[in-house]
Design an enzyme around this catalytic site. Structure first.
Site: not given
Length: 304
Positions: A22, A186, A189-190
């Protein structure tokens, strides 16, 4: 810049392998895709949002590997409908999938919600990849049953996961915060990326799943940030910013290293450095099971 090295001659022949990456339209995703094409893969699929950028990647591939079979699949990870369509397109075009690099992502973006109503970093970096993974698991496991197969699922995370937390009741809000909110969202999400690789390992052991940090790479992920955030990154990562080529090294290591030397579910820093498990285990105990269940519930409309 630091002197990271990787011996590209160790990348194996990929002549029977089908790979998916991706974010192959730009940044390190494009660099990885072009390098992989040099090693005779059976088929490369790569995703992104921008068809014109995809044409540039394909042109670069054809210049170094004229006979490479490469397919661009349009996919917006922030839209689960788009991810679902992309997964169906891939499944219709291949009977095997050996390596899945869940690489694309966003960083330090303004507060916002995805098309499906989730905090935009969590939606793009985690939920989109999770749906793609879930849709592809039957094909990945079918491939894992083939003689001589070596199926790997590699999630791109960052050191930001170490400070991340998952406030599940707030994931359908913009999660605005007065201080460093973009970076907090951020990092959360990581953390989800790192934990999902661990949970995938436990629940689907046929697949070798793990996560990695490519380093602080001098690409649009940094350069497209607003000025104050660019200054923040470059100041906090003084003498640690690496080139796009160096940014590919940990992924190239991840698909090249002998399978038996990789810790399933582990987190690796560049290049191939296995990080201590202590914090990961602590975060897993706190959030892992709930993240998997929350994700399943969020995706159930597309997995029925």
């Amino acid at each position: 810049m630091p002197s990271l090295t990787f011996d590209k001659s160790t990348i194996p022949d990929l002549s029977s392998r089908v790979l998916l990456i991706t974010g192959g339209t730009g940044g390190i995703g494009a660099e990885i895709t072009v390098e992989i094409a040099k090693h005779s893969p059976s088929h490369i699929f790569f995703t992104g949002r921008n068809a014109k950028s995809a044409e540039v990647t394909i042109g670069r591939i054809k210049s170094v590997a004229p006979n490479a079979l490469v397919t661009f699949v349009k996919c917006d990870l922030a839209s689960l409908d788009s991810v679902n369509e992309a997964a169906d397109s891939i499944l219709a075009q291949t009977s095997r999938l050996d390596i899945f690099l869940a690489n694309a992502g966003i960083m330090a973006q303004p507060a916002g919600l995805s098309a499906d109503g989730y905090e935009i970093h969590f939606a793009t970096n985690h939920l989109g990849h999770a749906l793609l993974t879930k849709k592809l698991i039957p094909l990945l496991e079918k491939t894992a049953d083939l003689p001589g197969s070596d199926v790997r699922v590699v999630y791109t995370t960052s050191l930001g996961w170490k400070g991340g937390n998952l406030e599940f009741p707030r994931l359908k809000t913009t999660m605005e915060s007065a201080i460093l909110g973009r970076w907090i969202r951020y990092g959360n999400s990581k953390l989800a990326n790192m934990l999902y690789a661990r949970e995938l390992t436990r629940r689907h052991p046929k697949l070798l799943s793990y996560s990695l940090h490519p380093g602080a790479v001098d690409t649009g992920l940094i350069n497209d940030l607003k000025f104050s955030d660019r200054v923040f990154v470059r100041a906090s990562m003084m003498n640690k910013i690496i080139t796009p080529e160096q940014g590919t090294f940990n992924h190239l290591w991840a698909i090249s290293v002998p399978r038996g030397t990789v810790k399933a579910g582990g987190f690796y820093e560049p290049v191939g450095v296995y990080s201590s498990e202590d914090l990961a285990v602590e975060k897993e105990k706190k959030y892992g099971k709930e993240l998997w269940e929350y994700t399943d519930n969020a995706l159930k409309q597309w997995l029925a």
